[in-house]
Every structure is written in structure tokens, then in C-alpha cells.
Scaffold this motif. Structure first.
Motif, short mmCIF file in Angstrom:
data_model
loop_
_atom_site.label_atom_id
_atom_site.label_comp_id
_atom_site.label_asym_id
_atom_site.label_seq_id
_atom_site.Cartn_x
_atom_site.Cartn_y
_atom_site.Cartn_z
N GLN A 38 0.82 -1.20 0.00
CA GLN A 38 0.00 0.00 0.00
C GLN A 38 0.86 1.26 0.00
OE1 GLN A 38 -3.17 -0.25 2.81
NE2 GLN A 38 -4.04 1.74 2.26
N ILE A 39 2.00 1.20 0.69
CA ILE A 39 2.93 2.35 0.68
C ILE A 39 3.45 2.60 -0.73
CG2 ILE A 39 5.23 3.12 1.42
CD1 ILE A 39 4.67 1.81 4.12
N LEU A 40 3.81 1.52 -1.44
CA LEU A 40 4.29 1.66 -2.81
C LEU A 40 3.20 2.21 -3.72
CD1 LEU A 40 6.35 -1.64 -3.13
CD2 LEU A 40 7.25 0.69 -2.94
N ASP A 41 1.96 1.76 -3.52
CA ASP A 41 0.84 2.27 -4.32
C ASP A 41 0.64 3.76 -4.07
OD1 ASP A 41 0.38 -0.22 -5.37
OD2 ASP A 41 -1.24 -0.73 -3.97
N LYS A 42 0.86 4.18 -2.81
CA LYS A 42 0.70 5.60 -2.47
C LYS A 42 1.78 6.44 -3.15
CE LYS A 42 -1.62 8.70 -0.11
NZ LYS A 42 -0.93 9.92 -0.54
N PHE A 43 3.00 5.89 -3.25
CA PHE A 43 4.06 6.59 -3.97
C PHE A 43 3.64 6.81 -5.43
CE2 PHE A 43 6.93 6.02 -0.49
CZ PHE A 43 7.99 6.90 -0.72
N ILE A 44 3.09 5.78 -6.03
CA ILE A 44 2.67 5.89 -7.43
C ILE A 44 1.54 6.91 -7.56
CG2 ILE A 44 1.59 4.63 -9.34
CD1 ILE A 44 2.99 2.11 -8.32
N HIS A 45 0.59 6.86 -6.64
CA HIS A 45 -0.54 7.79 -6.66
C HIS A 45 -0.07 9.23 -6.55
CE1 HIS A 45 -3.81 10.16 -4.80
NE2 HIS A 45 -4.60 9.42 -5.57
N ASP A 46 0.99 9.46 -5.74
CA ASP A 46 1.50 10.82 -5.53
C ASP A 46 2.56 11.21 -6.56
OD1 ASP A 46 -0.13 11.07 -3.32
OD2 ASP A 46 1.43 10.43 -1.91
N PHE A 50 9.90 5.92 -5.76
CA PHE A 50 10.44 5.29 -4.56
C PHE A 50 11.94 5.05 -4.68
CE2 PHE A 50 11.35 1.45 -1.97
CZ PHE A 50 11.12 2.01 -0.73
N GLY A 51 12.44 4.96 -5.89
CA GLY A 51 13.88 4.77 -6.10
C GLY A 51 14.70 5.95 -5.61
N ASN A 52 14.06 7.11 -5.42
CA ASN A 52 14.76 8.30 -4.92
C ASN A 52 14.71 8.41 -3.40
OD1 ASN A 52 15.43 9.17 -7.52
ND2 ASN A 52 13.49 10.27 -7.75
N CYS A 53 14.02 7.47 -2.75
CA CYS A 53 13.89 7.52 -1.29
C CYS A 53 15.19 7.04 -0.64
CB CYS A 53 12.73 6.61 -0.86
SG CYS A 53 12.45 6.56 0.92
N GLY A 70 9.74 -7.45 8.01
CA GLY A 70 9.01 -6.22 8.30
C GLY A 70 8.84 -5.35 7.06
N VAL A 71 8.00 -4.33 7.19
CA VAL A 71 7.75 -3.40 6.09
C VAL A 71 9.06 -2.78 5.61
CG1 VAL A 71 6.68 -1.21 5.46
CG2 VAL A 71 5.38 -2.89 6.77
N GLN A 72 9.87 -2.32 6.56
CA GLN A 72 11.10 -1.63 6.17
C GLN A 72 12.04 -2.53 5.37
OE1 GLN A 72 14.46 -1.86 7.35
NE2 GLN A 72 14.22 -3.52 8.84
N GLU A 73 12.11 -3.81 5.74
CA GLU A 73 13.00 -4.74 5.04
C GLU A 73 12.46 -5.07 3.64
OE1 GLU A 73 16.38 -6.83 4.34
OE2 GLU A 73 15.90 -5.46 6.00
N LEU A 78 13.62 -3.55 -2.35
CA LEU A 78 13.34 -2.87 -3.62
C LEU A 78 14.23 -1.65 -3.82
CD1 LEU A 78 9.43 -2.99 -3.47
CD2 LEU A 78 10.98 -4.55 -4.70
N ASN A 79 14.69 -1.08 -2.71
CA ASN A 79 15.55 0.11 -2.78
C ASN A 79 16.50 0.08 -1.59
OD1 ASN A 79 16.78 2.60 -2.91
ND2 ASN A 79 14.93 3.80 -2.56
N SER A 80 17.73 -0.37 -1.81
CA SER A 80 18.70 -0.52 -0.72
C SER A 80 19.09 0.79 -0.08
CB SER A 80 19.95 -1.24 -1.23
OG SER A 80 20.57 -0.49 -2.27
#
Length: 208
Positions: A38-46, A50-53, A70-73, A78-80
Motif C-alpha cells: 500500500q505504501i508503494l501504491d501511495k508513492f505511485i498515486h503521488d 520510490f527509487g529516490n527515497c 518487516g515493512v522496512q525490510e 526494492l531500494n537498498s
């Protein structure tokens, strides 16, 4: 889920670090996999990449902070670059809440807090954190350059390293006054004996 972003704004030669609250996100699932999705979907919506995070922060619940699933892992897979930073304020608050509910352990917690050593640490970090807070406010000023940010942080580092013993001694003196005010017992210390533990944090003659 509260969505807050911190970003770097560059205009010509001016570099600003800004923080903005975007909105609250209603979670449809409570699993780490579902929340991460859902966090990734929110990035797309906005329309955010996410690669710049370069950082992510949550409370330290296992679902969010778990180092395996966990979510963070999951997001780091996807983005180290998206380094996880736990919310220490949230953790400290949980400690206080659960301690107050555990009646059998409150007395133990209170006795651990009402000690000369604990008050010493409080006084020490009060001085150190005030310097860090001043630095943090300074580097968030609009129009400040990257060079000024680096200079301010280096100045704080140099202060802590060069004045460590002075900060410790000031903390001990202040702690003695506080303990006397609140009736917290202190042991009379003989030089080089029964040192307060934090006195070992800095050498007596730090290298320049």
C-alpha cells in the motif's frame, strides 16, 4: 498511517531541507506485505519515485521494523538506499506506558530512576542535546548553503570531542544539586575512585 515526507529543495545555489505532512492513509491490511504494497501504491498515486527515497521511518513494532519480514525490510529489498530509522520517541513513550501498567515493576523502575548515576546522564545529555537541537534548527533555515550545514555539524562534533570532560564535570555538579533538591542519595566520591560511569565516555586529555 501518517504520511510525512522530508525532501531537499535546491534552487540555484540554495539548498533547503523541508518537511511536509501529506495525509493520513487508511490501511486496508495489517500484514507487513500488505502495508508495504500500500505504501508503494501511495508513492505511485503521488507521482513519487520510490527509487529516490533514501530513508524510511516508522514506529518500532515488529510488523514495521522487523529486519527479516518487516515493512522496512521489504521496501529495502526494492531500494537498498531506503535506510530504516526507528522512532525512538515512540519507543520511549511505550516504555513509560507499559511501566505504569505493570504495578509490580513500577517500584523497581522508580528506584532505578532515582539514582545519582541516572540524574548525571540526564544532565549530560541535556547539555549535549541542546547543542544538537541548536544545530538542527540552524541547518533547517531557508537559504542556508550545503557548506554552512557541513561547517555547523563539524563545529558541534568538535565541541563534543574537545569539551567532553568539561561537559561531564558540569553534568556531575548539576546532578549533585538536583539530587540534593529531591532528596536522592549521592555517595561522596574520592578522586579516581567510584567514578560515575559516564566519566569514561571521554578521555581526560582527548587528542586534538
Amino acid at each position: 498511517l501518517c504520511q510525512v515526507v522530508r525532501y531537499v529543495k535546491i534552487h540555484k545555489k540554495e539548498v533547503d531541507v523541508e518537511e511536509a505532512f501529506l495525509n493520513f492513509v487508511i490501511l486496508e491490511e495489517k500484514t507487513a506485505e500488505g502495508i508495504a504494497s500500500q505504501i508503494l501504491d501511495k508513492f505511485i498515486h503521488d507521482a513519487l519515485d520510490f527509487g529516490n527515497c533514501v530513508s524510511q521511518g516508522y514506529g518500532n513494532a515488529a510488523t514495521m521494523a522487523g529486519h527479516r519480514n518487516g515493512v522496512q525490510e521489504r521496501l529495502r529489498d526494492l531500494n537498498s538506499k531506503a535506510t530504516f530509522i526507528g522512532c525512538v520517541n515512540y519507543t520511549l513513550n511505550l516504555v513509560g506506558v507499559h511501566s505504569s501498567k505493570s504495578n509490580g515493576e513500577v517500584g523497581i523502575s522508580k528506584s532505578a530512576l532515582y539514582t545519582f548515576t541516572f540524574v548525571c546522564y540526564l544532565r549530560l545529555w541535556s547539555g549535549v542535546l541542546s547543542e544538537l537541537n541548536d544545530a538542527q534548527q540552524h541547518i533547517q533555515k531557508k537559504g542556508i548553503s550545503l557548506g554552512e550545514v557541513v561547517f555547523k555539524l563539524e563545529a558541534v562534533k568538535a565541541l563534543v570531542l574537545s569539551s567532553g570532560q568539561e561537559l561531564v564535570q558540569q553534568a556531575i555538579i548539576a546532578a549533585e544539586d538536583t539530587c540534593e533538591e529531591y532528596g536522592i542519595p549521592t555517595k561522596r566520591r574520592v578522586r579516581n575512585e567510584n567514578k560515575c560511569p559516564m566519566e569514561s565516555m571521554w578521555p581526560m586529555n582527548p587528542s586534538p
